[in-house]
Design a protein around this motif. Structure first.
Motif, mmCIF file in Angstrom:
data_model
loop_
_atom_site.group_PDB
_atom_site.id
_atom_site.type_symbol
_atom_site.label_atom_id
_atom_site.label_comp_id
_atom_site.label_asym_id
_atom_site.label_seq_id
_atom_site.Cartn_x
_atom_site.Cartn_y
_atom_site.Cartn_z
ATOM 1 N N CYS A 1 0.851 -1.190 0.000
ATOM 2 C CA CYS A 1 0.000 0.000 0.000
ATOM 3 C C CYS A 1 0.886 1.240 0.000
ATOM 4 C CB CYS A 1 -0.910 0.025 1.223
ATOM 5 S SG CYS A 1 -2.157 -1.276 1.246
ATOM 6 N N SER A 2 0.517 2.243 -0.781
ATOM 7 C CA SER A 2 1.331 3.444 -0.848
ATOM 8 C C SER A 2 1.164 4.272 0.420
ATOM 9 C CB SER A 2 0.992 4.258 -2.100
ATOM 10 O OG SER A 2 -0.307 4.786 -2.021
ATOM 11 N N PHE A 3 1.951 5.302 0.541
ATOM 12 C CA PHE A 3 2.076 6.119 1.748
ATOM 13 C C PHE A 3 0.712 6.555 2.291
ATOM 14 C CE2 PHE A 3 3.064 10.470 3.532
ATOM 15 C CZ PHE A 3 3.679 10.010 4.680
ATOM 16 N N ARG A 4 0.425 6.141 3.517
ATOM 17 C CA ARG A 4 -0.802 6.481 4.243
ATOM 18 C C ARG A 4 -2.071 6.036 3.527
ATOM 19 N NH1 ARG A 4 0.853 12.147 7.377
ATOM 20 N NH2 ARG A 4 2.200 11.079 8.858
ATOM 21 N N MET B 1 1.685 7.734 -7.331
ATOM 22 C CA MET B 1 3.106 7.440 -7.111
ATOM 23 C C MET B 1 3.921 8.734 -7.121
ATOM 24 S SD MET B 1 4.168 4.570 -6.221
ATOM 25 C CE MET B 1 5.644 3.629 -5.865
ATOM 26 N N GLY B 2 3.514 9.653 -6.225
ATOM 27 C CA GLY B 2 4.209 10.926 -6.097
ATOM 28 C C GLY B 2 5.510 10.789 -5.334
ATOM 29 N N GLU B 3 6.015 11.910 -4.844
ATOM 30 C CA GLU B 3 7.338 11.942 -4.225
ATOM 31 C C GLU B 3 7.451 11.016 -3.014
ATOM 32 O OE1 GLU B 3 10.454 15.133 -2.161
ATOM 33 O OE2 GLU B 3 8.436 15.764 -2.740
ATOM 34 N N MET B 4 6.464 11.046 -2.120
ATOM 35 C CA MET B 4 6.556 10.219 -0.913
ATOM 36 C C MET B 4 6.388 8.727 -1.219
ATOM 37 S SD MET B 4 7.323 12.055 1.766
ATOM 38 C CE MET B 4 8.442 12.875 0.638
ATOM 39 N N PRO B 5 5.316 8.306 -1.922
ATOM 40 C CA PRO B 5 5.177 6.868 -2.196
ATOM 41 C C PRO B 5 6.326 6.282 -3.014
ATOM 42 C CG PRO B 5 3.122 8.020 -2.608
ATOM 43 C CD PRO B 5 4.156 9.073 -2.405
ATOM 44 N N SER B 6 6.933 7.105 -3.872
ATOM 45 C CA SER B 6 7.998 6.599 -4.735
ATOM 46 C C SER B 6 9.382 6.701 -4.101
ATOM 47 C CB SER B 6 8.005 7.374 -6.059
ATOM 48 O OG SER B 6 8.402 8.720 -5.849
ATOM 49 N N SER B 7 9.430 7.104 -2.823
ATOM 50 C CA SER B 7 10.725 7.336 -2.154
ATOM 51 C C SER B 7 11.577 8.285 -2.995
ATOM 52 C CB SER B 7 11.456 6.014 -1.904
ATOM 53 O OG SER B 7 10.730 5.187 -1.034
ATOM 54 N N ASP B 8 10.990 9.457 -3.283
ATOM 55 C CA ASP B 8 11.652 10.498 -4.070
ATOM 56 C C ASP B 8 12.014 9.994 -5.471
ATOM 57 O OD1 ASP B 8 12.563 13.022 -4.636
ATOM 58 O OD2 ASP B 8 14.500 12.773 -3.646
ATOM 59 N N TYR B 9 11.078 9.275 -6.070
ATOM 60 C CA TYR B 9 11.190 8.805 -7.457
ATOM 61 C C TYR B 9 12.361 7.844 -7.667
ATOM 62 C CZ TYR B 9 8.166 12.861 -7.691
ATOM 63 O OH TYR B 9 7.156 13.761 -7.449
ATOM 64 N N THR B 10 12.633 7.039 -6.631
ATOM 65 C CA THR B 10 13.717 6.055 -6.736
ATOM 66 C C THR B 10 13.206 4.633 -6.896
ATOM 67 O OG1 THR B 10 13.867 5.831 -4.324
ATOM 68 C CG2 THR B 10 15.284 7.495 -5.373
ATOM 69 N N LEU B 11 12.022 4.324 -6.361
ATOM 70 C CA LEU B 11 11.484 2.970 -6.524
ATOM 71 C C LEU B 11 11.131 2.712 -7.982
ATOM 72 C CD1 LEU B 11 9.153 2.679 -3.396
ATOM 73 C CD2 LEU B 11 11.465 1.776 -3.686
ATOM 74 N N LEU B 12 10.508 3.701 -8.591
ATOM 75 C CA LEU B 12 10.255 3.691 -10.027
ATOM 76 C C LEU B 12 10.973 4.905 -10.606
ATOM 77 C CD1 LEU B 12 6.390 3.021 -10.168
ATOM 78 C CD2 LEU B 12 8.224 1.338 -10.187
ATOM 79 N N LYS B 13 11.834 4.695 -11.565
ATOM 80 C CA LYS B 13 12.566 5.808 -12.147
ATOM 81 C C LYS B 13 11.640 6.651 -13.019
ATOM 82 C CE LYS B 13 17.026 3.397 -12.243
ATOM 83 N NZ LYS B 13 18.092 2.831 -13.119
ATOM 84 N N SER B 14 11.774 7.944 -12.898
ATOM 85 C CA SER B 14 10.960 8.859 -13.693
ATOM 86 C C SER B 14 11.820 9.491 -14.795
ATOM 87 C CB SER B 14 10.388 9.950 -12.786
ATOM 88 O OG SER B 14 9.728 10.939 -13.531
ATOM 89 N N PRO B 15 11.307 9.567 -16.001
ATOM 90 C CA PRO B 15 9.950 9.223 -16.445
ATOM 91 C C PRO B 15 9.805 7.800 -16.976
ATOM 92 C CG PRO B 15 11.064 10.399 -18.198
ATOM 93 C CD PRO B 15 12.047 10.312 -17.055
ATOM 94 N N ASN C 1 -0.581 -12.212 1.770
ATOM 95 C CA ASN C 1 -0.020 -11.583 0.573
ATOM 96 C C ASN C 1 0.435 -10.144 0.805
ATOM 97 O OD1 ASN C 1 -1.283 -13.942 -0.352
ATOM 98 N ND2 ASN C 1 -1.533 -13.104 -2.394
ATOM 99 N N TYR C 2 0.259 -9.636 2.030
ATOM 100 C CA TYR C 2 0.633 -8.239 2.275
ATOM 101 C C TYR C 2 2.134 -8.112 2.462
ATOM 102 C CZ TYR C 2 0.707 -3.493 4.048
ATOM 103 O OH TYR C 2 0.980 -2.159 4.207
ATOM 104 N N ALA C 3 2.723 -7.142 1.733
ATOM 105 C CA ALA C 3 4.176 -6.981 1.737
ATOM 106 C C ALA C 3 4.639 -5.732 2.477
ATOM 107 C CB ALA C 3 4.699 -6.935 0.299
ATOM 108 N N GLY C 4 3.724 -4.803 2.789
ATOM 109 C CA GLY C 4 4.128 -3.619 3.544
ATOM 110 C C GLY C 4 3.771 -2.331 2.830
ATOM 111 N N ASP C 5 4.104 -1.208 3.479
ATOM 112 C CA ASP C 5 3.779 0.096 2.911
ATOM 113 C C ASP C 5 4.941 0.602 2.063
ATOM 114 O OD1 ASP C 5 5.284 2.300 4.845
ATOM 115 O OD2 ASP C 5 4.670 0.492 5.915
ATOM 116 N N VAL C 6 4.568 1.185 0.943
ATOM 117 C CA VAL C 6 5.544 1.608 -0.066
ATOM 118 C C VAL C 6 5.682 3.123 0.002
ATOM 119 C CG1 VAL C 6 6.067 1.668 -2.533
ATOM 120 C CG2 VAL C 6 4.935 -0.341 -1.535
#
Length: 549
Positions: free
Chosen positions: A230-233, A274-288, A244-249
């Motif tokens: 689940c993404s942030f909050r 998948m903004g800045e917080m859920p993406s860990s400052d766009y590192t989990l998924l590279k942008s763009p 099947n739950y893996a944690g908060d992203v």
């Protein structure tokens, strides 16, 4: 012939409004007068920011617009904190603002503000109603805009003379909800991607979910053996004790989970941006251009491809998507089932709180106690600060509709949100977590809880500092402390002064009996935990942070 004030209230009634949150003002007296004869419950608040946050919580937990009324100028600008939260969190909300009379506009009249300019970047739509006969049209449209696509806040400015004018207008009709459904071709493409995957991962986020959709998502995860984060909050979107739950992203992510997301070959993102917080400052998924094959499901086409180029874009609401995809089955036994089980095991380890730490109060045992004692439908509300990590990481959400927390990281949210949640669900336990700095930003709404006999329990984690800022300060400028110390009131005495129940916890063993007394009091309660400022995070002390710097 009806006044503009009467038409506003009738339009709200036609659209199913059962309560509003407000701070009264002379600029919209005609609306207040119309509310006198209405079935709509009016909850008067102590500051407009708190009122807007209550409306946000109502919208967040119901999926229907929370309604807030404030007066012009400082009333509206105070409310802007709640509008910003609703915008970044994709929450339906409608803010009505009493405006200066038409003849005084553009003269910098008393408390005059141009709301289209002021709210233009933090609201989904801003409008001023000049003709009272168009009120049914504009209010119905506001409900449609607030709830469709990516939900968000609408701001409606109401000139004072327009509200008192008498006009003939059409009877208000309810808005027509708009749903977006996935196409068969998109579902076929997703099915093909998953059947060819070796390391898929699902991330749930955003709004426009409901209890039925959450249950369907659980079934999908079981059918396909998919690991789900689940993404942030947004943790209430999946049962944390499900296999099947893996944690908060997102921020403060479990390093093992971060590695799993980065190593995934297919990421299915449902509902979130998948903004800045859920993406860990766009590192989990590279942008763009993500390394993973990204399947992005979102109700608003404008969000698809906005930050990340998806391999497959599906324009559908989360509820409609899971309803459709629940009919699809894997081609064979998924090969990643063992990795899904491993991810859940890593989550359980990560979400087990430490039992020791500096000072006389240990938050780990307190969280264990709450996990054992609180029912699964208890609602947790919180604002922002290091204290929130104890909820964010260690509380295991089990059911939909149990979390109210701003993804925007706004302080002061927990107490007013708890008031709104308790008004909405009076038979459920509602807990507000707040730091000392966070509580005092909107803590006066505790008086609202007392006034309306809403027995929330506010847990104030008091360490005498703005903890998050002090942590960053010590890391970046070690030993050079400035502007982060706080001198606080006795929070238990403050609760009693408001007419509520107050408790002070200075040792770990004090918490359980203090909490039970608070719950048994039947009153709104504050349980103050006096935490050593050294206990700045669950795993690191302030000294360790300073020394490492």
């Amino acid at each position: 012939m009806k006044t503009g004030g009467q038409l506003i209230v009738e339009a709200l009634e036609a659209n199913g409004t059962d309560r509003i949150f407000c701070v009264p003002g002379e600029s919209y007296l005609a609306v207040l007068d119309a509310l006198h004869d209405s079935s709509i419950r009016t909850i008067v608040c102590r500051q407009e920011g708190g009122a807007a946050m209550m409306a946000d919580c109502q919208g967040r937990l119901t999926g229907k617009p929370g309604i807030c009324f404030v007066t012009r100028g400082p009333g509206a600008t105070n409310a802007s904190a709640g509008i910003h939260i609703a915008m970044q969190d994709s929450v339906p909300l409608i803010l009505f603002i009493g405006q200066v009379a038409s003849h005084a506009k553009e003269r910098e009249a008393f408390q005059e503000v141009d709301y289209k300019r002021f709210f233009g970047d933090i609201a989904k739509w801003v409008v001023e109603i000049d003709d009272a006969s168009r009120i049914p049209e504009f209010v119905t449209r506001a409900f449609a805009v607030a709830t469709s696509g990516r939900p968000g806040p609408v701001v409606i400015s109401l000139p004072e003379d327009m509200l008192t004018s008498e006009v003939q207008a059409p009877e208000a009709l309810p808005h027509t909800p708009v749903e977006t459904y996935p196409g068969g071709a998109e579902l076929d493409a997703l099915e093909m991607l998953l059947n060819g995957a070796k390391r898929p991962f699902v991330i749930l986020g955003g709004t426009r979910w409901n209890e039925e959709a959450v249950a369907r998502m659980r079934t999908i995860s079981e059918t396909w053996s998919l690991p789900v984060g689940c993404s942030f909050r947004r943790q209430m979107l999946f049962d944390h004790l499900h296999a099947n739950y893996a944690g908060d992203v997102g921020i403060g992510i479990n390093p093992k989970l971060a590695a799993q997301v980065k190593a995934a070959d297919v990421v299915l993102l449902i509902g979130g941006r998948m903004g800045e917080m859920p993406s860990s400052d766009y590192t989990l998924l590279k942008s763009p251009y993500p390394d993973q094959a990204l399947v992005h499901v979102h109700a608003d086409a404008g969000e698809l491809g906005r930050v990340y180029r998806p391999t497959l874009a599906i324009n559908a609401s989360p509820a409609a998507f899971v309803e459709a995809f629940a009919k699809r089955k894997p081609a064979g036994t998924p090969s990643w089932a063992a990795e899904t089980a491993k991810a859940h095991s890593a989550y359980l380890e990560w979400s087990t709180p430490p039992q020791t730490g500096p000072g006389d109060v240990q938050m780990g045992p307190i969280m264990n106690y709450l996990e054992q004692e609180l029912p699964h439908d208890a609602i947790f509300a919180n604002g922002a600060g290091n204290y929130a990590t104890w909820v964010h990481r260690f509380h295991r959400f089990r059911r939909f509709g149990t979390q109210a927390a701003p993804t925007s990281g706004s302080m002061g949210y927990g107490t007013p949100a708890a008031v709104a949640a308790k008004a909405l669900y009076p038979d459920r336990t509602v807990i507000a977590f707040a730091g000392d700095g966070c509580f005092l930003m909107n803590g006066q709404e505790f008086a609202t809880a007392v006034q309306y006999d809403l027995p929330i329990i506010v847990i104030v984690v008091n360490n005498g500092i703005y903890g998050t800022i002090r942590m960053h300060q010590e890391r970046e400028y070690p030993g050079r402390v400035v502007a982060t110390d706080l001198r606080n009131p006795d929070f238990a005495s403050l609760a009693r002064a408001y007419g509520g129940h107050g408790e002070t916890v200075e040792k770990t063993a004090d918490f359980a009996p203090a909490f039970e007394r608070a719950r048994a009091s039947g009153k709104p309660a504050i349980v103050e935990i006096r935490l050593d400022p050294e206990a700045i995070t669950p795993t690191r002390t302030m000294t360790q942070i300073r020394d490492k710097a």
